[in-house]
Every structure is written in structure tokens, then in C-alpha cells.
Design an enzyme around this catalytic site. Structure first.
Site, short mmCIF file in Angstrom:
data_model
loop_
_atom_site.label_atom_id
_atom_site.label_comp_id
_atom_site.label_asym_id
_atom_site.label_seq_id
_atom_site.Cartn_x
_atom_site.Cartn_y
_atom_site.Cartn_z
N TRP A 1 31.06 0.76 48.92
CA TRP A 1 31.02 -0.43 48.07
C TRP A 1 31.08 0.10 46.65
O TRP A 1 30.15 0.78 46.19
CB TRP A 1 29.73 -1.23 48.30
CG TRP A 1 29.73 -2.55 47.59
CD1 TRP A 1 30.30 -3.71 48.00
CD2 TRP A 1 29.12 -2.84 46.32
NE1 TRP A 1 30.09 -4.71 47.08
CE2 TRP A 1 29.37 -4.20 46.03
CE3 TRP A 1 28.39 -2.10 45.40
CZ2 TRP A 1 28.91 -4.83 44.89
CZ3 TRP A 1 27.94 -2.72 44.25
CH2 TRP A 1 28.20 -4.07 44.00
N CYS B 1 27.24 0.92 50.68
CA CYS B 1 27.81 2.16 51.18
C CYS B 1 27.10 2.52 52.49
O CYS B 1 25.88 2.46 52.59
CB CYS B 1 27.69 3.33 50.23
SG CYS B 1 28.58 3.09 48.70
N GLU C 1 20.49 -22.77 49.16
CA GLU C 1 20.99 -21.88 50.21
C GLU C 1 22.36 -22.34 50.72
O GLU C 1 23.26 -21.53 50.94
CB GLU C 1 19.94 -21.81 51.35
CG GLU C 1 20.33 -20.99 52.56
CD GLU C 1 20.59 -19.51 52.27
OE1 GLU C 1 20.37 -19.04 51.14
OE2 GLU C 1 21.06 -18.83 53.19
N GLU D 1 29.67 -17.57 48.78
CA GLU D 1 29.97 -16.21 49.24
C GLU D 1 31.02 -16.17 50.33
O GLU D 1 31.74 -15.18 50.44
CB GLU D 1 28.70 -15.45 49.65
CG GLU D 1 27.95 -16.00 50.83
CD GLU D 1 26.70 -15.17 51.13
OE1 GLU D 1 25.73 -15.75 51.64
OE2 GLU D 1 26.69 -13.95 50.90
N LYS E 1 26.27 -5.95 52.46
CA LYS E 1 25.07 -6.57 52.99
C LYS E 1 23.80 -6.05 52.35
O LYS E 1 22.90 -6.80 52.02
CB LYS E 1 25.01 -6.38 54.50
CG LYS E 1 23.80 -7.08 55.08
CD LYS E 1 24.07 -7.74 56.36
CE LYS E 1 22.93 -8.64 56.76
NZ LYS E 1 23.02 -9.97 56.17
N ARG F 1 28.14 -2.67 55.15
CA ARG F 1 27.48 -2.18 53.93
C ARG F 1 28.45 -1.99 52.77
O ARG F 1 28.03 -1.69 51.66
CB ARG F 1 26.80 -0.84 54.22
CG ARG F 1 25.75 -0.90 55.31
CD ARG F 1 25.11 0.44 55.50
NE ARG F 1 24.27 0.78 54.38
CZ ARG F 1 22.99 0.46 54.26
NH1 ARG F 1 22.40 -0.21 55.22
NH2 ARG F 1 22.31 0.79 53.20
N LYS G 1 25.74 -20.00 50.50
CA LYS G 1 26.58 -19.66 51.66
C LYS G 1 28.04 -20.01 51.38
O LYS G 1 28.95 -19.28 51.71
CB LYS G 1 26.11 -20.43 52.92
CG LYS G 1 24.83 -19.96 53.54
CD LYS G 1 24.95 -18.69 54.36
CE LYS G 1 24.44 -17.51 53.64
NZ LYS G 1 23.05 -17.31 53.44
N HIS H 1 19.76 -35.23 34.56
CA HIS H 1 19.49 -34.48 33.34
C HIS H 1 20.66 -33.58 32.95
O HIS H 1 20.49 -32.66 32.17
CB HIS H 1 18.20 -33.67 33.50
CG HIS H 1 17.00 -34.53 33.79
ND1 HIS H 1 16.45 -35.37 32.84
CD2 HIS H 1 16.30 -34.74 34.93
CE1 HIS H 1 15.44 -36.03 33.38
NE2 HIS H 1 15.33 -35.68 34.65
N ASN I 1 25.45 7.39 48.56
CA ASN I 1 25.14 5.97 48.40
C ASN I 1 24.13 5.87 47.27
O ASN I 1 23.14 6.60 47.27
CB ASN I 1 24.55 5.43 49.71
CG ASN I 1 24.00 4.02 49.57
OD1 ASN I 1 24.43 3.26 48.70
ND2 ASN I 1 23.05 3.67 50.42
N GLY I 2 24.38 4.98 46.32
CA GLY I 2 23.44 4.81 45.21
C GLY I 2 24.16 4.96 43.89
O GLY I 2 25.39 4.86 43.83
C1 F6R Z 1 23.27 -14.06 51.21
C2 F6R Z 1 22.68 -12.75 51.39
C3 F6R Z 1 22.02 -12.10 50.21
C4 F6R Z 1 20.71 -11.41 50.66
C5 F6R Z 1 20.12 -10.65 49.47
C6 F6R Z 1 18.79 -10.00 49.83
O1 F6R Z 1 23.81 -14.54 52.39
O2 F6R Z 1 22.74 -12.18 52.45
O3 F6R Z 1 21.78 -13.01 49.20
O4 F6R Z 1 19.83 -12.38 51.12
O5 F6R Z 1 21.01 -9.65 49.06
O6 F6R Z 1 18.93 -9.10 50.87
P1 F6R Z 1 17.67 -8.55 51.65
O7 F6R Z 1 17.05 -9.70 52.38
O8 F6R Z 1 18.19 -7.52 52.58
O9 F6R Z 1 16.73 -8.00 50.62
#
Ligand code: F6R
Length: 613
Positions: A75, A2, A484, A491, A608, A27, A488, A507, A101-102
Site C-alpha cells: 500500500w 502492506c 456508517e 469506500e 484494510k 492489506r 460504506k 442547520h 511495512n510502515g
Molecule cells: C471501513 C473500515 C475502516 C476501519 C478503520 C479502523 O469499512 O474498515 O474505517 O474500520 O480503518 O480499523 P480497525 O478496526 O482495524 O482499527
């Protein structure tokens, strides 16, 4: 999660709030809404979906001119992403509008109590209760700030709240507990936002708000108190980047821009941290060398991509310092009674500095007496503020929801901390530390080289865009890189993707292999002791029909016979390899998502900054 914007001043609030929401849309993008005060009347517009839907509505049904306004991009947590659940929420009598937000954890009890007292709720959210509670108390206390303080005392959970009332023109009141809120201090105007990006066009002077604080903005001033009305101490800071940093700058996507910025982000995160004689100087960390000499264990807590950066760092930090390093997903940490104490250095890695899971884990560690250190990209955010020390990364603002440049700089910061520990504990020779620092110094150039050669990655991604699943495998530091790469792809391309330690395949996961399944392999250097073992893993999956995409070092000729596609990365020392081999995987996911027609910068269901647990 949010995005929140508030404005009071002399200019048109609507334009400023909408522009701010555009900056904060990363956000959350389930709905957007605005409330303005004009001639003693409160007026709102809100719409499900992305901000563009709200803008269309504002075109059809404009809001009046106003110099006071608040805006929200959502969000969804409680209640679906619909018009009625969009913020702002307005009290029944129209005397208050709020954005939130929250998560208000005691909202069920509050809703019940309000309903029993005759209030009709008009959304399914936890947030709406706040509007009604404020409206109920406002006539009694006769002041929006006092009302906000009193209501905050009734709330449990995490919240950033911002309210306006037609009874108090030219006033915006905010409050925060566990969720982000910063003040932008202008000249005859003031701002509130979840993130400075919302107001950096107007002012770079900001105030960090602390925990459990209420802030009142008028055009002329800003006052901050705690929930009991005592004047609070707030820390001013200057935003050290300008508005251009939060624009696409000629790129089609923020993600592409941020991938391209990685050499600079790495260079900026290294700058100023070595003395001329090649020693590390991390004074800003504000943990004494004596403290660091007393550490007997390091625990890294982080989520998602930041967790993967922690996993990479484990290999290096243990190797350099011989201190045991545990890396744990932050959301699990405090629920398993972890063993931490005064001898533990807990490192919280977070780009945003607001991730609730990481913050709660950090608080738990601090309560057990651990020394805490943040690796963070956002000055003034909660996680560094609540840590004993901080090492900032200088990636600049990261807007695309998928993290890219933050990952590389988190690895850099964690490596610097590892080397610093080795330096103060004399765990490595000075010359060896200097040699690693030189390797790090060469990394911006190496990342730049990868960027020059990623074009074939795009072609491979387009070719594989219709496949159902992609597996990623690696060993040693290549294993977290595989994780990683898979994250990527999940998502952004919304496809099944999994990362495995290459040695683990046999395994169980090897059962997933069938004819044509792409397996992306992070191949260590031919000079690395695990090169041949990774080739064995390739042979095992190839024998079962896998299509091999190898991320391999320039000059690794042995890999040719075992690969269907090869993506070349420059020759770098083994522990530096994640800094180059991750980059093609970012491009791969971005291109795959583009080929599928997805919104790369704002993938579905995500936000994000994850400010709820
Ligand atoms: C993936 C991504 C998330 C963040 C995670 C932690 O691309 O962006 O997995 O890495 O939500 O976010 P921060 O680093 O802001 O604590």
C-alpha cells in the site's frame, strides 16, 4: 497496510509465499513482489498492481526452485505504485533483499547520507535505505541478525522489516517496531507474516512478537532478541480458526460472506460471557471491579467504522451507567492535549488491533495514567497487547476491506462492557441488566431475519446506481448508523455520501437537497419518542424533492406515506436497532459498488489494516 510473508523450510518457498500474499492482499494492492534464495543467489520479481500481475510475470519469467523466500504486497506511502517502488528492495551489491511495512520517518537523512557515500538509490521509497544500510554493515558484523539489530537502531518511525541474504542461506530475519509481525512455527519450517492468515494452511502455532524485537528463522528454529541482542520473551498462541475461515466459501465476494456471517459473529461474541444466573462475567478483561468502580469517565478512541461503533455505544453506556462517555477519532486524540487520568477508562476499539492512529492514542492515554481496555478481533495484535485489559470480539477473520461483521461485534462488546460497569457499580437493577442481556441474546436471530429480507435492498441499489450523491440521516443511535451507511457507500461505490443527525439538516445540509437526491433514513421504532421528529425531517427533505429510502421497523405503517422505498427490519429494542438497521446499508453499498463494476473486496486507494499514521 502492506502484507509481508517470509518462509524457510523444505517446501517450495515460491508457492507458499504467493499463497500467503493472496491471503494478505487485503492489506494493500498497489504492487507485489517476491525474493528467493537459490544456490547462493538472490532472485527477485516484482510488479505494480494487484498480485495477479506478479503471477503473470512469474509465469513468463519464472523464479528458480527455492526453500527460502519473502514476499510483499504494497500500500503505497512514499513513492507511487510503480514497478521500481515495489518491494523487495535489493542492495546495490545484491547481498540483501528487504521488504518493509510502515514509514521510516528519518529516511530523508538516511537517503542523503547513503547518496553522499556513493550509493545509488533506485526507488522513491523510504524503505530502500534499509537494504543499503544492511549491506553496508553486513561485512563488518558478519551476521544478518546482528546487522538487522544495528540498522533498526538507526531507524525512526514504524516498521516491520524482513530480510534475506544469499550469504546466509536458509535464514530469514525480521524485526518490528509499531507494525505487525507474527511467527508461524511449523515442523521443519517456519513462517513470518503480517497476519496469521498467511500461514494458517501450514500451522496454527504462532508466536506474538513484542515491540522492538528481532526474529531469526531457520528451518529448525526461531530465536527472538531485543535490539540489543538480549533474549526476548515471546508469547505463543494457537490460531483458533482454520484456513476455511479465510476462503470465500462459495460466495462471490468476501464482503457478502462476511455480511452473511454476522448472526454467528454476534452469537460467538456473546457466548460464555453470562453466568447461568444471568450475571455478566468478563474475567478476561483483567481490570478489577475495584478499578472499574473508580472510573469517572469513559473515552472511546477508534477510527472509521470502529469509531462509529463507539458512537453507538455512547448512547447505551451513558444511559446504563450514568458515566460520561466521550468518543473520539483516534487520529485527533493525542494532538489536542486530552484530559485523561487515572479515573479515565480509555477503550480502544479496533478490528485489526494494529491501526496506528488508535495505537498512538492508546499509548498517549496510558502515559497519562488512564486505565486502558481494548475491544479487538485479532488475538496477539499490538493494541490488546499494550492495553491493561481486552475484550475480544469473535467475528472471525475479516478479509473484505470494508468492515461489516466487526462493526456489529464491536457494538456487542462495548455494550457488554457498559453493562458490566453498570453491574459492578450497581447503576442498574440486576433484573434490568438481565433483560438487556436477553435482548442481546436475541440479536443473532434478529440479524438473521434481516438477512432473509434484504433482497429488495439490492433492487433499490441498482436503481440508484447512477445518482451522484446519497445522504443518510438518523437520530439517536440511528445517527452513527447513518454515518456508517455513508462511509460504506463512499469506500465501495466511490460516490458522494454523507451521514447527518436528522435534526441537523435544517442547520445547513438541507441545502444539498434537490430533485431526486436519495436520502436514506434510519427510522426509529414508532414506539420511540423520536419517531415523529424523524418523520418531520423526512417531510422537510421530501418537500424539496428528495427521494426517501426508509429503513423502518416491521409494522410501522405511518412511514408508508412518507417513503418512496421501505426496507423493513425486525422489531427490536431501541438500543439494539443499529445491529439490524446497519445490515441493509452494508448490502446497499455492496450492491451499488457491484452495479458500478467496482472491486468490492479491494476498493481503490484503501487497505484494510492502516498501520501508518
Ligand atoms: C471501513 C473500515 C475502516 C476501519 C478503520 C479502523 O469499512 O474498515 O474505517 O474500520 O480503518 O480499523 P480497525 O478496526 O482495524 O482499527
Amino acid at each position: 497496510m502492506c502484507g509481508i510473508v517470509g518462509y524457510v523450510g523444505q517446501k517450495q518457498a515460491l508457492e507458499i509465499v504467493v499463497a500467503g500474499l493472496r491471503r494478505l492482499e487485503y492489506r494493500g494492492y498497489d504492487s507485489a513482489g517476491i525474493a528467493v534464495l537459490a544456490d547462493g543467489v538472490l532472485d527477485t520479481r516484482k510488479k505494480a498492481g494487484k498480485l495477479v500481475n506478479l503471477e503473470t510475470l512469474l509465469g513468463e519469467d519464472p523464479l528458480p526452485d527455492s526453500t527460502t523466500g519473502i514476499g510483499h504486497t504494497r500500500w503505497a506511502t512514499h513513492g507511487g505504485p510503480t514497478d521500481r517502488n515495489a518491494h523487495p528492495h535489493v542492495s546495490e551489491d545484491g547481498s540483501v533483499a528487504i521488504i518493509h511495512n510502515g514509514i521510516i520517518e528519518n529516511f530523508t537523512e538516511l537517503r542523503e547520507e547513503l547518496t553522499n557515500s556513493g550509493v545509488t538509490l533506485s526507488s522513491d521509497t523510504d524503505s530502500e535505505v534499509v537494504a543499503h544500510l544492511l549491506a553496508r554493515i553486513l561485512p563488518k558484523v558478519g551476521d544478518l541478525t546482528v546487522a538487522m539489530r544495528e540498522v533498526c537502531k538507526e531507524l525512526e518511525g514504524a516498521f516491520t522489516l524482513v530480510a534475506v541474504s544469499p550469504l546466509y542461506p536458509d535464514v530469514v530475519v525480521g524485526a518490528r517496531r509499531n507494525s505487525p509481525l507474527v511467527v508461524g512455527v511449523g515442523d521443519g519450517e517456519n513462517f513470518l507474516a503480517s497476519d496469521v492468515a498467511a500461514f494458517v494452511d501450514h500451522t496454527r502455532n504462532a508466536l506474538e512478537l513484542g515491540q522492538d524485537q528481532v526474529v531469526t528463522l531457520t528451518p529448525e528454529g526461531v530465536s527472538v532478541t531485543d535490539f540489543d541482542g538480549n533474549e526476548a520473551v515471546v508469547r505463543p498462541f494457537t490460531v483458533d480458526w482454520d484456513a476455511a475461515a479465510v476462503e470465500k466459501g462459495g460466495y462471490d465476494l468476501f464482503m457478502l460472506k462476511e455480511i452473511a456471517e454476522q448472526p454467528k459473529a454476534v452469537a460467538d461474541s456473546l457466548r460464555g460471557r453470562m453466568t447461568k444466573d444471568g450475571r455478566l462475567q468478563l474475567d478476561e478483561m483483567s481490570l478489577s471491579d475495584e478499578d472499574l468502580r473508580g472510573i469517572d469517565k469513559v473515552v472511546v478512541i477508534a477510527c472509521g467504522t470502529a469509531y462509529h461503533a463507539g458512537l453507538v455505544a455512547k448512547y447505551a453506556v451513558e444511559h446504563w451507567t450514568r458515566i460520561p462517555v466521550e468518543v473520539e477519532v483516534a487520529s485527533e486524540f493525542r494532538y489536542r492535549d486530552p484530559i485523561v487520568g487515572p479515573g479515565t477508562l480509555v477503550i480502544a476499539i479496533s478490528q485489526s488491533g494494529e491501526t496506528m492512529d488508535t495505537l498512538m492514542a492508546l499509548r498517549h492515554a496510558a502515559a497519562q495514567g488512564a486505565r486502558t481496555l481494548a475491544i479487538c478481533n485479532t488475538v496477539g495484535s499490538t493494541i490488546p497487547r499494550e492495553s491493561d485489559g481486552v475484550l475480544y470480539t469473535y467475528a472471525g477473520p475479516e478479509i473484505a476491506v470494508a468492515s461489516t461483521k466487526a462493526f456489529l461485534t464491536q457494538i456487542i462488546a462495548a455494550y457488554l462492557i457498559g453493562l458490566y460497569l453498570a453491574q459492578v457499580r450497581s447503576a442498574m437493577d440486576e433484573a434490568d441488566i438481565r433483560a438487556v442481556l436477553e435482548d442481546l441474546d436475541n440479536m443473532p436471530q434478529a440479524v438473521d431475519l434481516v438477512l432473509d429480507t434484504v433482497e429488495p435492498v439490492r433492487a433499490i441499489a441498482r436503481e440508484l446506481a447512477d445518482c451522484k450523491s446519497v445522504l443518510f440521516i438518523g437520530r439517536h443511535v440511528g445517527f452513527p448508523v447513518a454515518l456508517e451507511g455513508a462511509l460504506k457507500l463512499k469506500e465501495l461505490a466511490y460516490m458522494h455520501a454523507e451521514g447527518f443527525a436528522a435534526g441537523e439538516l435544517k442547520h445547513g445540509p438541507i441545502a444539498l437537497i434537490e430533485e431526486g437526491v436519495p436520502v436514506v433514513v434510519i427510522v426509529p421504532s414508532p414506539s420511540h419518542f423520536l419517531h415523529d421528529k424523524v418523520i418531520s425531517a423526512i417531510q422537510e427533505v421530501r418537500a424539496r424533492g428528495a427521494l426517501i429510502v426508509a429503513i423502518a421497523e416491521e409494522g410501522d405503517e405511518k412511514i408508508v406515506a412518507f417513503s418512496d422505498h421501505i426496507i423493513r427490519v425486525p422489531v427490536v429494542p431501541a438500543l439494539m436497532q443499529p445491529l439490524v438497521s446497519t445490515v441493509p446499508l452494508q448490502v446497499f453499498a455492496c450492491e451499488m459498488a457491484t452495479a458500478k463494476g467496482h472491486d468490492v473486496d479491494q476498493p481503490r486507494n484503501l487497505a484494510k489494516s492502516v498501520t501508518v499514521e
